[in-house]
Motif scaffolding. Structure first.
Motif, short mmCIF file in Angstrom:
data_model
loop_
_atom_site.label_atom_id
_atom_site.label_comp_id
_atom_site.label_asym_id
_atom_site.label_seq_id
_atom_site.Cartn_x
_atom_site.Cartn_y
_atom_site.Cartn_z
N ASP A 73 42.16 45.74 29.53
CA ASP A 73 42.97 46.93 29.82
C ASP A 73 42.15 48.18 29.50
OD1 ASP A 73 44.91 48.80 30.24
OD2 ASP A 73 46.06 48.35 28.42
N SER A 75 43.31 51.30 30.63
CA SER A 75 44.19 52.38 31.05
C SER A 75 44.09 53.60 30.13
CB SER A 75 45.64 51.90 31.09
OG SER A 75 46.04 51.40 29.82
N CYS A 121 34.83 44.64 41.02
CA CYS A 121 36.01 45.03 41.77
C CYS A 121 36.31 43.96 42.82
CB CYS A 121 35.81 46.38 42.44
SG CYS A 121 35.60 47.75 41.26
N SER A 165 38.96 42.06 45.51
CA SER A 165 40.11 42.38 46.38
C SER A 165 41.36 41.64 45.93
CB SER A 165 39.79 42.04 47.83
OG SER A 165 39.50 40.65 47.96
N THR A 166 41.18 40.63 45.09
CA THR A 166 42.31 39.81 44.63
C THR A 166 42.95 40.31 43.34
OG1 THR A 166 40.73 38.40 43.48
CG2 THR A 166 41.38 37.73 45.71
N SER A 167 42.40 41.38 42.73
CA SER A 167 42.93 41.86 41.46
C SER A 167 42.76 43.37 41.35
CB SER A 167 42.20 41.17 40.29
OG SER A 167 42.60 41.74 39.05
N PRO A 168 43.74 44.05 40.74
CA PRO A 168 43.60 45.51 40.53
C PRO A 168 42.65 45.85 39.39
CG PRO A 168 45.66 44.75 39.56
CD PRO A 168 45.06 43.56 40.27
N CYS A 169 42.31 44.86 38.56
CA CYS A 169 41.41 45.10 37.42
C CYS A 169 39.97 45.24 37.89
CB CYS A 169 41.51 43.95 36.42
SG CYS A 169 43.16 43.72 35.73
N HIS A 170 39.20 46.01 37.14
CA HIS A 170 37.77 46.12 37.44
C HIS A 170 36.89 45.88 36.21
CE1 HIS A 170 38.64 50.23 35.99
NE2 HIS A 170 37.39 50.20 35.54
N SER A 198 40.53 39.69 31.97
CA SER A 198 40.74 41.10 32.29
C SER A 198 40.86 41.93 31.01
CB SER A 198 41.99 41.28 33.15
OG SER A 198 43.15 40.87 32.44
#
Length: 339
Positions: free
Chosen positions: A93, A95, A58, A60-65, A91
């Protein structure tokens, strides 16, 4: 002083030039530590490509984990500079991924025993085997880190078969592999193509799937999620866990589990029950036939008495017993014919 630095990069497309550029996602810095756990690409087996490695980070520079490991590069430490490991990620997906614990949390009326039972197919996120990065920029195995996954243990995301719901947050599963088993290993059985055809990932993989009943283990529901399966026009992860082994494969599962624990002479309960019913019925038949035999013996004894009396009378009247007996038989036959 800093001894190891781990930097994570993502390859992106520069909007201005349209070229691929590396974007720093974040980094980790270690002081006074001579080796650190880092993701590493597994050693490929002969004739095969290594399986993909997925990392959870995780930034702080990306919403992906969720990330797929692309490559790892390194430079050794010098007298004044630390060792640097450069890790490139891509990254992923997630979702449409709903883990089992999320399904249960969302629907309070749902329970594990309603969703899963022996033979249900799930996917298990076992994690990955990490490497150790050292100050000389080398990477070695993590054999001394027994608090992590080690070489030889189950790893990566893989298909598995539910064996038993252990508790409210633990499920016992038997993992699935595409590696053909050694001849004669009865603790392993193959999943039919008809079952695999219900899941696009495995239908089109071109590989066979074998259930390793000798490698069962209890895993957290936080590692479990349903496989992508057909059911609508678009394959989805059905959170009702509808993909299960066929009836014949359930029998193979039970037999393989018994071989896995060495119970090769075990007689299934249903078979034992059927044999007991047959035995009880035969015993009842024997007792009935014995009663009929005793009645026949009693009747025979009475007839023997009558025969002896008739012979005595014939002797006293100086008659031929056998001749008179034949005459009586003829008379009896005539009476029966008239009737």
């Amino acid at each position: 002083m800093q001894t190891i630095i781990v930097r994570y990069f993502e390859t992106v497309i520069d909007q201005a030039s349209g070229n691929e550029v590396s974007r720093l996602l974040g980094g980790e810095s270690y002081e006074g530590i001579r080796e650190a756990l880092i993701p590493g690409i597994p050693t490929a087996k002969t004739g095969k490509t290594p399986p993909p490695v997925f990392v959870t980070k995780c930034f702080s520079t990306s919403p992906c984990h969720r990330w797929e490991l692309v490559s790892v590069a390194s430079t050794p430490a010098t007298g004044s500079e630390p060792a640097v490991f450069t890790i490139f990620l891509k990254s992923v997906d997630v979702s449409n991924e709903v883990f089992l614990y999320q399904t249960l949390k969302k629907d309070k009326n749902q329970t594990l025993n309603r969703l899963l039972w022996p033979g249900t197919l799930v996917e298990v996120d076992y994690g990955f085997v990490q490497h150790t990065g050292r100050t000389d920029a080398s990477t070695k195995t993590n054999k001394r880190y027994s608090d992590t996954l080690l070489a030889g243990e189950m790893y990566k995301r893989r298909l598995a078969v539910v064996v038993k719901v252990v508790s409210s947050n633990l499920v016992q599963v038997a993992p699935v592999t595409s590696v053909a088993p050694p001849p004669g290993d009865k603790s392993i059985f193959q999943i039919s193509q008809a079952t695999l055809d219900r899941m696009p990932r495995y239908k089109f993989s071109g590989k066979s799937s074998y259930v390793l009943c000798g490698r069962t283990e209890a895993v957290s529901i936080q590692r479990l999620l349903p496989p992508v399966s057909f059911g609508t026009s678009i394959p989805t992860r059905n959170v009702r866990y509808t993909v299960k082994l066929a009836r014949g494969e359930e029998k193979l599962l039970k037999a393989a589990l018994m071989h896995a624990v060495g119970v090769t002479n075990h007689v299934p309960h249903n078979q034992f029950l059927q044999e007991k019913i047959k035995t009880d019925q035969l015993q009842q038949d024997v007792e009935r036939l014995n009663r009929e035999l005793e009645r026949s013996r009693a009747a025979l004894a009475a007839l023997k008495t009558v025969e002896n009396m008739a012979k005595r009378w014939a002797s006293e009247w100086e008659l031929d017993f056998d001749q008179d007996l034949d005459i009586q038989r003829e008379l009896d036959a005539g009476v029966m014919a008239e009737a």
